[in-house]
Motif scaffolding. Structure first.
Motif, mmCIF file in Angstrom:
data_model
loop_
_atom_site.group_PDB
_atom_site.id
_atom_site.type_symbol
_atom_site.label_atom_id
_atom_site.label_comp_id
_atom_site.label_asym_id
_atom_site.label_seq_id
_atom_site.Cartn_x
_atom_site.Cartn_y
_atom_site.Cartn_z
ATOM 1 N N ASP A 182 28.584 -38.289 39.308
ATOM 2 C CA ASP A 182 28.681 -39.652 38.197
ATOM 3 C C ASP A 182 28.524 -38.565 37.021
ATOM 4 N N ILE A 183 29.266 -37.533 37.295
ATOM 5 C CA ILE A 183 29.418 -37.109 35.091
ATOM 6 C C ILE A 183 30.774 -37.354 35.355
ATOM 7 N N LEU A 184 31.412 -36.497 35.860
ATOM 8 C CA LEU A 184 32.917 -36.619 35.504
ATOM 9 C C LEU A 184 33.827 -37.518 35.627
ATOM 10 N N THR A 185 34.805 -37.972 35.223
ATOM 11 C CA THR A 185 35.571 -39.416 35.125
ATOM 12 C C THR A 185 36.624 -38.787 35.614
ATOM 13 N N GLY A 186 37.175 -40.284 36.421
ATOM 14 C CA GLY A 186 38.213 -40.452 37.020
ATOM 15 C C GLY A 186 39.655 -39.646 35.826
ATOM 16 N N ASN A 187 39.184 -39.619 34.513
ATOM 17 C CA ASN A 187 40.402 -39.226 34.052
ATOM 18 C C ASN A 187 39.718 -36.999 34.105
ATOM 19 N N ASN A 188 38.981 -36.920 33.939
ATOM 20 C CA ASN A 188 38.507 -35.548 34.558
ATOM 21 C C ASN A 188 39.148 -34.935 35.592
ATOM 22 N N LEU A 189 38.326 -35.289 36.509
ATOM 23 C CA LEU A 189 39.442 -35.674 38.361
ATOM 24 C C LEU A 189 40.434 -35.410 38.866
ATOM 25 N N GLY A 190 41.294 -36.065 37.662
ATOM 26 C CA GLY A 190 42.770 -36.180 36.934
ATOM 27 C C GLY A 190 43.303 -34.908 36.942
ATOM 28 N N ARG A 191 42.856 -34.934 35.936
ATOM 29 C CA ARG A 191 43.329 -32.799 34.844
ATOM 30 C C ARG A 191 42.966 -32.394 35.986
ATOM 31 N N LEU A 192 41.210 -31.682 36.766
ATOM 32 C CA LEU A 192 41.006 -30.726 37.428
ATOM 33 C C LEU A 192 41.798 -30.708 38.647
ATOM 34 N N ALA A 193 42.100 -32.044 39.112
ATOM 35 C CA ALA A 193 43.655 -31.708 40.550
ATOM 36 C C ALA A 193 44.364 -31.435 40.456
ATOM 37 N N ASN A 194 45.010 -31.848 38.956
ATOM 38 C CA ASN A 194 46.555 -31.041 38.772
ATOM 39 C C ASN A 194 46.955 -29.583 38.938
ATOM 40 N N ILE A 195 45.345 -28.926 39.421
ATOM 41 C CA ILE A 195 45.976 -27.075 38.995
ATOM 42 C C ILE A 195 46.491 -27.339 40.268
ATOM 43 N N GLU A 196 47.066 -25.788 40.320
ATOM 44 C CA GLU A 196 47.910 -25.349 41.990
ATOM 45 C C GLU A 196 47.099 -24.810 42.205
ATOM 46 N N ALA A 197 47.054 -24.795 43.400
ATOM 47 C CA ALA A 197 46.421 -23.836 43.880
ATOM 48 C C ALA A 197 46.395 -22.557 44.073
ATOM 49 N N GLN A 198 47.175 -21.708 43.681
ATOM 50 C CA GLN A 198 47.345 -20.698 43.730
ATOM 51 C C GLN A 198 46.998 -19.857 42.192
ATOM 52 N N SER A 199 46.541 -20.872 41.104
ATOM 53 C CA SER A 199 45.460 -20.852 39.994
ATOM 54 C C SER A 199 44.577 -21.248 40.137
ATOM 55 N N MET A 200 43.831 -21.706 41.034
ATOM 56 C CA MET A 200 42.706 -21.977 40.987
ATOM 57 C C MET A 200 41.910 -20.065 41.105
ATOM 58 N N PRO A 201 40.685 -20.461 40.237
ATOM 59 C CA PRO A 201 40.063 -18.977 39.561
ATOM 60 C C PRO A 201 38.745 -18.071 41.456
ATOM 61 N N THR A 202 39.388 -16.672 41.830
ATOM 62 C CA THR A 202 38.971 -16.490 42.470
ATOM 63 C C THR A 202 37.545 -16.644 42.652
ATOM 64 N N PRO A 203 36.811 -16.420 43.476
ATOM 65 C CA PRO A 203 35.454 -16.629 43.504
ATOM 66 C C PRO A 203 34.535 -15.001 43.089
ATOM 67 N N GLU A 204 35.652 -13.866 42.508
ATOM 68 C CA GLU A 204 35.070 -12.716 41.806
ATOM 69 C C GLU A 204 35.244 -13.260 40.225
ATOM 70 N N GLU A 205 36.230 -14.152 39.855
ATOM 71 C CA GLU A 205 36.649 -14.901 38.444
ATOM 72 C C GLU A 205 34.904 -15.849 37.793
ATOM 73 N N VAL A 206 34.979 -16.394 38.919
ATOM 74 C CA VAL A 206 33.773 -17.316 38.688
ATOM 75 C C VAL A 206 32.316 -16.524 39.045
ATOM 76 N N GLU A 207 32.120 -15.183 39.629
ATOM 77 C CA GLU A 207 30.802 -14.772 39.209
ATOM 78 C C GLU A 207 30.516 -13.909 38.070
#
Length: 306
Positions: free
Chosen positions: A231-256
């Motif tokens: 309820d915080i992120l806007t449609g524009n925010n979600l659209g930008r997040l969803a435009n990432i390629e799967a292989q570019s997603m940060p790994t669990p190790e990078e997130v940690e």
């Protein structure tokens, strides 16, 4: 992401043309302006702006605009009358420095009156067609008219003028350093809205959105639920997040590992006693980072907010 719940639905034919017109031109906005210069069979020059305008192909290069019948009395514009006599037109592009003069040229002077003179513009002879171009315009397209399509005969009906560009002129300072394309900051274009309103495409009103066809984004449906239903992120925010390629997603190790970044660590520690508040603060932090253009870092913060 909130969804509006109240709408007014309108059948255009239920309103008078003068009542419907403001709804359409107010909502279909902003619209670029074709500042069209034409001549009649006797060689008299006319200059007038039209915001029912855009480009419709680059090979062949096609521009189209519509001198609509006047809503007030269904009379036709001098531009249209000229084009039926001499099917050639220069479509001049307007910048902010000339918008007041351009507006003045829209005055309904008698046919045969030269708006170049009335509005104080410089006539520059075209090279491949007869009508002159506007010397002050940052860009101008010499065009031949391929077709005029009458879209109706009522008040406000359009007359679609389909034009093929045979020669174009661009002021040197608006061309990108690469030599290919136009710098929007240097162009300082204007566009039309409803009523007396215009907008200026410059400064903070300019922004970039990465084109989805440059990559295969994961899409909204693949966003983690706590992000997709935020309820915080806007449609524009979600659209930008969803435009990432799967292989570019940060790994669990990078997130940690990212939890040790100073601002992230501070947020995690400060609100560790209240998981709901901690989640909210992390999402707000992720949103801020995202809106600064740091997509991967934003993803790491938002994944920590699970």
């Amino acid at each position: 992401m909130s969804t509006p719940t109240s709408f007014r639905s309108i059948v255009p034919s239920d309103l008078k043309p003068s009542e419907w017109h403001p709804f359409m031109v107010g909502a279909v906005a902003p619209r670029p302006v074709a500042f069209a210069s034409t001549i009649d069979a006797e060689g008299n020059v006319n200059l007038s702006p039209y915001s029912f305008f855009n480009c419709f192909g680059s090979n062949p290069p096609i521009l189209a605009f519509s001198p609509a019948n006047r809503v007030r009395d269904n009379s036709q514009k001098h531009t249209l009358q000229n084009l039926r006599e001499v099917p050639e037109v220069v479509i001049n592009i307007c910048d902010y420095a000339m918008v007041e003069q351009m507006s003045l040229a829209s005055t309904e002077y008698e046919r045969g009156v030269n708006e170049f003179v009335k509005a104080g513009f410089t006539e520059v002879a075209s090279q491949q067609i007869r009508p002159p171009r506007v010397g002050q315009a940052p860009a101008a397209f010499e065009c031949v008219v391929e077709q005029i399509i009458e879209l109706g005969q009522n008040n406000g009906a359009g007359n679609l003028v389909i034009c093929r560009v045979v020669l174009a002129h661009f002021r040197e300072d608006i061309i990108l350093p690469s030599g290919i394309g136009i710098d929007p900051h240097k162009l300082d274009a204007i566009a039309r809205l409803g009523g007396d309103w215009y907008t200026r495409a410059s400064g903070s009103s300019l922004f970039e959105v990465p084109k989805p066809n440059r990559n295969l984004g994961i899409g909204m449906d693949q966003l983690p639920e706590h992000i997709r239903k935020s309820d915080i992120l806007t449609g524009n925010n979600l659209g930008r997040l969803a435009n990432i390629e799967a292989q570019s997603m940060p790994t669990p190790e990078e997130v940690e590992a990212y939890r040790h970044e100073p601002l992230v660590a501070y947020t995690l520690n400060k609100f560790k006693g209240d998981s709901a508040v901690q989640h909210r603060e992390l999402v707000l932090l992720g949103q801020k980072i995202l809106e600064e253009g740091r997509l991967l870092e934003a993803w790491k913060v938002l994944l920590l907010a699970r």
